[in-house]
Each structure stands twice: as C-alpha cells, then as structure tokens.
Design a protein around this motif. Structure first.
Motif, short mmCIF file in Angstrom:
data_model
loop_
_atom_site.label_atom_id
_atom_site.label_comp_id
_atom_site.label_asym_id
_atom_site.label_seq_id
_atom_site.Cartn_x
_atom_site.Cartn_y
_atom_site.Cartn_z
N LYS A 46 0.83 -1.21 0.00
CA LYS A 46 0.00 0.00 0.00
C LYS A 46 0.85 1.25 0.00
N GLN A 47 1.95 1.20 0.73
CA GLN A 47 2.84 2.36 0.83
C GLN A 47 3.53 2.67 -0.49
N ILE A 48 4.12 1.66 -1.11
CA ILE A 48 4.87 1.89 -2.35
C ILE A 48 3.93 2.23 -3.50
N LEU A 49 2.78 1.56 -3.57
CA LEU A 49 1.83 1.86 -4.64
C LEU A 49 1.25 3.27 -4.48
N GLY A 50 1.08 3.70 -3.23
CA GLY A 50 0.60 5.05 -2.99
C GLY A 50 1.63 6.09 -3.41
N LEU A 51 2.92 5.82 -3.14
CA LEU A 51 3.96 6.75 -3.54
C LEU A 51 4.06 6.84 -5.06
N VAL A 52 3.97 5.69 -5.73
CA VAL A 52 4.03 5.69 -7.18
C VAL A 52 2.82 6.42 -7.77
N ARG A 53 1.66 6.20 -7.18
CA ARG A 53 0.45 6.87 -7.68
C ARG A 53 0.55 8.38 -7.53
N ARG A 54 1.07 8.84 -6.39
CA ARG A 54 1.17 10.28 -6.17
C ARG A 54 2.21 10.94 -7.06
N THR A 55 3.20 10.16 -7.51
CA THR A 55 4.26 10.75 -8.34
C THR A 55 4.14 10.34 -9.80
N ARG A 56 3.00 9.77 -10.19
CA ARG A 56 2.89 9.23 -11.55
C ARG A 56 3.06 10.31 -12.61
N TRP A 57 2.53 11.51 -12.35
CA TRP A 57 2.66 12.56 -13.36
C TRP A 57 4.10 13.07 -13.44
N ILE A 58 4.79 13.05 -12.32
CA ILE A 58 6.22 13.41 -12.35
C ILE A 58 6.99 12.38 -13.16
N LEU A 59 6.67 11.11 -12.98
CA LEU A 59 7.36 10.05 -13.71
C LEU A 59 7.12 10.18 -15.22
N VAL A 60 5.86 10.40 -15.59
CA VAL A 60 5.53 10.53 -17.01
C VAL A 60 6.18 11.77 -17.61
N SER A 61 6.11 12.89 -16.89
CA SER A 61 6.70 14.13 -17.38
C SER A 61 8.20 14.00 -17.53
N LEU A 62 8.83 13.33 -16.58
CA LEU A 62 10.28 13.15 -16.64
C LEU A 62 10.68 12.37 -17.88
N LEU A 63 9.95 11.29 -18.17
CA LEU A 63 10.26 10.48 -19.33
C LEU A 63 10.07 11.28 -20.63
N LEU A 64 8.99 12.05 -20.71
CA LEU A 64 8.72 12.82 -21.92
C LEU A 64 9.74 13.93 -22.12
N ILE A 65 10.15 14.57 -21.03
CA ILE A 65 11.14 15.64 -21.15
C ILE A 65 12.45 15.11 -21.71
N TYR A 66 12.91 13.99 -21.16
CA TYR A 66 14.15 13.40 -21.66
C TYR A 66 13.98 12.89 -23.09
N ALA A 67 12.82 12.31 -23.38
CA ALA A 67 12.61 11.72 -24.71
C ALA A 67 12.61 12.78 -25.80
N TYR A 68 12.13 13.98 -25.49
CA TYR A 68 11.98 15.00 -26.53
C TYR A 68 13.04 16.11 -26.48
N THR A 69 13.87 16.12 -25.45
CA THR A 69 14.88 17.18 -25.36
C THR A 69 16.31 16.66 -25.50
N THR A 70 16.49 15.35 -25.45
CA THR A 70 17.84 14.78 -25.58
C THR A 70 18.17 14.55 -27.05
N PRO A 71 19.25 15.12 -27.54
CA PRO A 71 19.63 14.89 -28.96
C PRO A 71 19.95 13.42 -29.20
N GLY A 72 19.66 12.97 -30.41
CA GLY A 72 19.95 11.59 -30.76
C GLY A 72 19.21 11.14 -31.99
N THR A 73 19.12 9.83 -32.14
CA THR A 73 18.45 9.23 -33.30
C THR A 73 16.94 9.16 -33.07
#
Length: 206
Positions: A46-73
């Motif tokens: 319950k504790q870990i799933l609650g932490l992941v749920r509360r930070t889910r938008w941070i996790l998604v935003s972090l992935l998108l920021i790196y995916a679209y701002t990091t130079p590469g192929t």
C-alpha cells in the motif's frame, strides 16, 4: 531486536541509497531497483503503490522531457522532429529507475519506522545544527506537526477534497498537547553501519 539499526542510521542508509542510485550503472541500477521494489511490495504494498500513484505525473513528465529534449536518433523517422529519440528514452528510463529505486527505499523506511522513531532519528541527525545556534527541539516539533497534518490531509482528501480545502483555509488550534521523542542509544551495529556508509561515500566521491 539488537540487530535493528538506530532510526538515524536507517535514515542515513536511505540517503546513501539516493546518492548511490545516481552513480550505479544501468544493469546494477535495474537489479537494485527490482530487488527493492519487490521487497517493498512484499512489506508495504500500500505504501509503495501510494507513492508511485502520487508521483505518476512526475514520472511521465520526466520520461517525456528526456525523450523529446535529448539529442539523438529519432525513434520513428516518419514523425521527423516530433519523434522522441532513442537516447532520450534510454536516459529517461534511467532517471525513472533511479526515482523508483529511491521511492522503494522510502516506502520500506516508512514501514520500518513509526512516526515517533522517524522524528527521533531526524532529531539525532540534526545534532550538528546546534553548532549553528539552531534548536533541534523546535525543528522536531515543527516536523511532527507537519507530518501529522499531512497524513490527516491526505487521508481526508481521498474521501472529501472539498471539505479538506475548506478546513485548510480556516485557522485551527487543534493539535497534540505534547510531543514525546523516543531516543535510542547507539550500539555496535550502528557504529559498524556508520563506518560502512562512510566507506561507500568515499568510494562514490573518488
């Protein structure tokens, strides 16, 4: 019970884990994160799933920021400049792994330490603040009140967020009449753990 480290040492180990996660290679990070996440699920799902749920938008935003701002192929050449990059997705996944590793460790820490021991551990770690003229007692009281309010607010918000917002806007004198700190003496296991943490820190900063 004698093998259970001092609350301050448990907090220090979690801080060390947060630092170590920034320096682990991807394979090692994946292994550590997997072990900690599975352990957190078994001890405090319950504790870990609650932490992941509360930070889910941070996790998604972090992935998108790196995916679209990091130079590469480009991952999909058909999309051109609007395509995420492979390197960005890899870097974003690495950051997600680090954050999940820290969250898993935090969930385990909160499960092992009741609030009174958590505050007592932070009180012990705040000892050097005395040299700066700061009051550890005042910090401990403020922290205890903050944790109590945050826990109550998160619990009430899940059922009735409107009432919670209205209550937060109103001044309230309610609160604990006194706060008792449960302090524990350091033992041999704590000294050994402190030396191990110091050795790991020395290896990180070399």
């Amino acid at each position: 019970m004698k093998l259970i480290p001092h609350p301050a040492m448990q907090i220090l180990v979690w801080v060390l884990l947060a630092l170590l996660a920034q320096h682990l290679r991807p394979i090692a990070l994946l292994a550590v994160t997997f072990i900690l996440f599975v352990l957190a699920l078994s001890l405090c799902a319950k504790q870990i799933l609650g932490l992941v749920r509360r930070t889910r938008w941070i996790l998604v935003s972090l992935l998108l920021i790196y995916a679209y701002t990091t130079p590469g192929t480009a991952l999909w050449f058909q999309l051109g400049i609007v395509s995420p990059t492979r390197e960005g997705l890899l870097d974003g996944s690495l950051q997600l792994g680090r954050l999940l590793c820290v969250l898993s460790g935090l969930a385990i820490l909160l499960e092992l330490l009741p609030q009174s021991q958590l505050i007592g551990g932070l009180y012990t770690l705040a000892y050097p603040l005395r040299w700066l003229g700061l009051s550890r007692e005042r910090i401990a009281v403020r922290l205890a009140l903050t944790l109590e309010y945050a826990e109550s607010a998160m619990r009430d918000t899940a059922s009735d967020w409107r009432s919670t917002i209205r209550a937060a806007m109103q001044s309230s004198a309610s609160g604990p009449e006194h706060i008792e700190l449960k302090l524990q003496p350091f033992r041999a296991v704590d000294i050994l753990l402190l030396l191990a943490c110091a050795a790991v820190l020395t290896g990180i900063w070399r």
